[in-house]
Write a protein that holds these residues in place. Structure first.
Motif, PDB file in Angstrom:
ATOM      1  N   UNK A 156      15.581  -3.110   5.225  1.00 18.85           N
ATOM      2  CA  UNK A 156      15.319  -3.528   3.838  1.00 18.85           C
ATOM      3  C   UNK A 156      14.070  -2.840   3.288  1.00 18.85           C
ATOM      4  N   UNK A 157      13.021  -2.803   4.098  1.00 18.70           N
ATOM      5  CA  UNK A 157      11.770  -2.177   3.646  1.00 18.70           C
ATOM      6  C   UNK A 157      11.998  -0.690   3.366  1.00 18.70           C
ATOM      7  N   UNK A 158      12.743  -0.043   4.242  1.00 23.84           N
ATOM      8  CA  UNK A 158      12.989   1.388   4.043  1.00 23.84           C
ATOM      9  C   UNK A 158      13.728   1.622   2.732  1.00 23.84           C
ATOM     10  N   UNK A 159      14.730   0.771   2.450  1.00 23.92           N
ATOM     11  CA  UNK A 159      15.463   0.927   1.182  1.00 23.92           C
ATOM     12  C   UNK A 159      14.528   0.722  -0.001  1.00 23.92           C
ATOM     13  N   UNK A 160      13.663  -0.287   0.106  1.00 23.50           N
ATOM     14  CA  UNK A 160      12.719  -0.550  -0.981  1.00 23.50           C
ATOM     15  C   UNK A 160      11.820   0.672  -1.208  1.00 23.50           C
ATOM     16  N   UNK A 161      11.356   1.276  -0.125  1.00 23.54           N
ATOM     17  CA  UNK A 161      10.477   2.450  -0.254  1.00 23.54           C
ATOM     18  C   UNK A 161      11.216   3.618  -0.911  1.00 23.54           C
ATOM     19  N   UNK A 162      12.409   3.919  -0.428  1.00 20.78           N
ATOM     20  CA  UNK A 162      13.084   5.109  -0.979  1.00 20.78           C
ATOM     21  C   UNK A 162      13.542   4.884  -2.421  1.00 20.78           C
ATOM     22  N   UNK A 163      13.700   3.599  -2.792  1.00 23.39           N
ATOM     23  CA  UNK A 163      14.076   3.338  -4.182  1.00 23.39           C
ATOM     24  C   UNK A 163      12.860   3.318  -5.108  1.00 23.39           C
ATOM     25  N   UNK A 164      11.662   3.122  -4.551  1.00 25.59           N
ATOM     26  CA  UNK A 164      10.480   3.057  -5.436  1.00 25.59           C
ATOM     27  C   UNK A 164       9.748   4.378  -5.575  1.00 25.59           C
ATOM     28  N   UNK A 165      10.173   5.396  -4.853  1.00 25.46           N
ATOM     29  CA  UNK A 165       9.440   6.676  -4.911  1.00 25.46           C
ATOM     30  C   UNK A 165      10.395   7.824  -4.595  1.00 25.46           C
ATOM     31  N   UNK A 166       9.989   9.030  -4.996  1.00 22.42           N
ATOM     32  CA  UNK A 166      10.780  10.230  -4.674  1.00 22.42           C
ATOM     33  C   UNK A 166      10.132  10.919  -3.479  1.00 22.42           C
TER      34      UNK A 166
ATOM     35  N   UNK B 108       0.835  -1.213   0.000  1.00 20.82           N
ATOM     36  CA  UNK B 108       0.000   0.000   0.000  1.00 20.82           C
ATOM     37  C   UNK B 108       0.867   1.259   0.000  1.00 20.82           C
ATOM     38  N   UNK B 109       1.956   1.233   0.760  1.00 21.09           N
ATOM     39  CA  UNK B 109       2.834   2.413   0.813  1.00 21.09           C
ATOM     40  C   UNK B 109       3.449   2.686  -0.557  1.00 21.09           C
ATOM     41  N   UNK B 110       3.839   1.621  -1.263  1.00 20.27           N
ATOM     42  CA  UNK B 110       4.443   1.825  -2.590  1.00 20.27           C
ATOM     43  C   UNK B 110       3.403   2.399  -3.555  1.00 20.27           C
ATOM     44  N   UNK B 111       2.192   1.848  -3.533  1.00 16.24           N
ATOM     45  CA  UNK B 111       1.131   2.371  -4.414  1.00 16.24           C
ATOM     46  C   UNK B 111       0.825   3.837  -4.098  1.00 16.24           C
ATOM     47  N   UNK B 112       0.720   4.145  -2.796  1.00 20.88           N
ATOM     48  CA  UNK B 112       0.392   5.524  -2.395  1.00 20.88           C
ATOM     49  C   UNK B 112       1.532   6.477  -2.752  1.00 20.88           C
ATOM     50  N   UNK B 113       2.773   6.060  -2.487  1.00 19.39           N
ATOM     51  CA  UNK B 113       3.939   6.909  -2.769  1.00 19.39           C
ATOM     52  C   UNK B 113       4.062   7.188  -4.262  1.00 19.39           C
ATOM     53  N   UNK B 114       3.860   6.159  -5.080  1.00 16.88           N
ATOM     54  CA  UNK B 114       3.980   6.359  -6.530  1.00 16.88           C
ATOM     55  C   UNK B 114       2.843   7.225  -7.056  1.00 16.88           C
ATOM     56  N   UNK B 115       1.661   7.066  -6.481  1.00 18.08           N
ATOM     57  CA  UNK B 115       0.540   7.922  -6.891  1.00 18.08           C
ATOM     58  C   UNK B 115       0.814   9.375  -6.497  1.00 18.08           C
ATOM     59  N   UNK B 116       1.365   9.573  -5.308  1.00 13.33           N
ATOM     60  CA  UNK B 116       1.726  10.942  -4.883  1.00 13.33           C
ATOM     61  C   UNK B 116       2.708  11.545  -5.885  1.00 13.33           C
ATOM     62  N   UNK B 117       3.711  10.793  -6.276  1.00 12.50           N
ATOM     63  CA  UNK B 117       4.702  11.287  -7.248  1.00 12.50           C
ATOM     64  C   UNK B 117       4.032  11.636  -8.575  1.00 12.50           C
ATOM     65  N   UNK B 118       3.176  10.750  -9.052  1.00 10.72           N
ATOM     66  CA  UNK B 118       2.510  10.980 -10.344  1.00 10.72           C
ATOM     67  C   UNK B 118       1.664  12.245 -10.308  1.00 10.72           C
ATOM     68  N   UNK B 119       1.029  12.504  -9.168  1.00  8.57           N
ATOM     69  CA  UNK B 119       0.090  13.628  -9.084  1.00  8.57           C
ATOM     70  C   UNK B 119       0.702  14.877  -8.445  1.00  8.57           C
ATOM     71  N   UNK B 120       2.008  14.880  -8.237  1.00 10.75           N
ATOM     72  CA  UNK B 120       2.670  16.073  -7.690  1.00 10.75           C
ATOM     73  C   UNK B 120       2.291  16.381  -6.257  1.00 10.75           C
TER      74      UNK B 120
END
Ligand code: ATP
Ligand code: TZP
Ligand code: MG
Ligand code: MG
Length: 265
Positions: A100-110, A70-82
């Motif tokens: 590991x999870x933190x690294x995955x999050x910071x690598x999948x979103x800005x 859910x965090x990855x989906x939300x983070x990527x949506x935030x990026x897409x929508x500014x």
């Protein structure tokens, strides 16, 4: 106009995917401030909620696999929508899983901003904080260098909190020194601060560093006043009065009491 006034004028929707300990406190703190909390973590809706929000705040306090996707989906949506995006990497470095999870999050979103204590930020930035010696954590110089390095690496505002708070984008840096030690006796004061930072970012029109610095300093002012008003009564009374002060502190009170300094280096 101050960012605090802007938050209260805009009443921004703040989307939180947070931990089970602090969800209620975070929602009440955002309401007291003048923002509009939305706690939503189902995979089916987080992208939609993020897209309609003024800010998205991700918090890894009580992790599970559903929360991560859910965090990855939300983070990527935030990026897409500014939409500005805050991460609170609760306990990063405490277990291999959290790191590991933190690294995955910071690598999948800005991220727009990262907010944590010094050990958490060191872990996210790939720095070995403990290996810097027994005095690590006490030396302000080290914390400043760490925060700047993390900001440059992640390309976002980094906020390291503690007795003094450092807020930096990697080139410009603020230090905030309001606050009170009783904040460490109430669970979720860091988590709520990350959510409050999201509300200020939502009202900042892209002035991320200034808005984040004001959020941190404002929070410390509210805590100081609440601590004064509940002196000798303990953390329970403080917690309630702190919510009151998140609502009661005006831009005028804030500017009279704020001890926020921009550094020259
Ligand atoms: P930790 O898990 O280390 O407690 P946290 O995520 O709860 O971290 P803190 O660093 O405790 O976050 O920051 C939360 C708030 O408490 C911030 O406003 C910070 O300035 C304040 N704070 C923390 N320690 C102190 C202290 N010793 N004196 C004054 N304020 C403090
Ligand atoms: N356990 C998992 S998350 C959490 C606890 C106690 C809350 C942490 O809150 P904070 O704001 O980092 O003190
Ligand atoms: Mg704490
Ligand atoms: Mg925390």
């Amino acid at each position: 106009m101050s960012y605090l006034a802007k938050v209260r004028e805009l009443n921004p929707l703040v989307h939180n995917i947070t931990n089970i300990v602090v969800a209620n406190f975070s929602a009440n703190g955002l309401l007291a401030l003048g923002a509009s909390p939305f706690m939503a973590d189902a995979r089916e809706e987080v992208a939609d909620v993020a897209a309609m929000s003024g800010a998205v705040v991700l918090n890894i306090g009580t992790l599970n696999e559903q929360a991560i996707s859910s965090m990855i989906l939300a983070g990527q949506s935030a990026n897409t929508h500014g939409v500005p995006l805050v991460l609170d990497p609760v306990g990063a470095g405490a277990t291999a899983y959290r790191s590991e999870v933190t690294q995955k999050l910071v690598q999948s979103m800005q991220l727009t901003a990262l907010r944590g204590n010094v050990a958490e930020v060191a872990n996210v930035a790939g720095e070995s904080w403990a290996s810097k010696g027994v005095d690590a954590g006490a030396g302000e110089g080290d914390v400043l260098a760490l925060a700047k390095k993390a900001a440059q690496k992640l390309g976002c505002v980094v906020i390291v909190t503690g007795r003094e708070d450092v807020i930096t984008d990697g080139s410009r840096t603020f230090v905030a020194s309001n606050g009170h030690p009783v904040l460490t006796k109430v669970t979720g004061t860091g988590c709520l601060l990350s959510a409050v930072t999201g509300a200020f970012l939502a009202a900042s029109e892209g002035a991320w560093l200034e808005a984040a610095a004001e959020a941190i300093s404002f929070y410390g002012v509210a805590a100081e006043i609440a601590a004064e008003r509940t002196e000798g009564q303990g953390p329970g009374a403080f917690q309630i009065e702190f919510l009151n002060q998140l609502s009661a502190v005006t831009p005028e009170i804030y500017s009279q009491r704020s001890q926020l300094k921009q550094l020259n280096h």
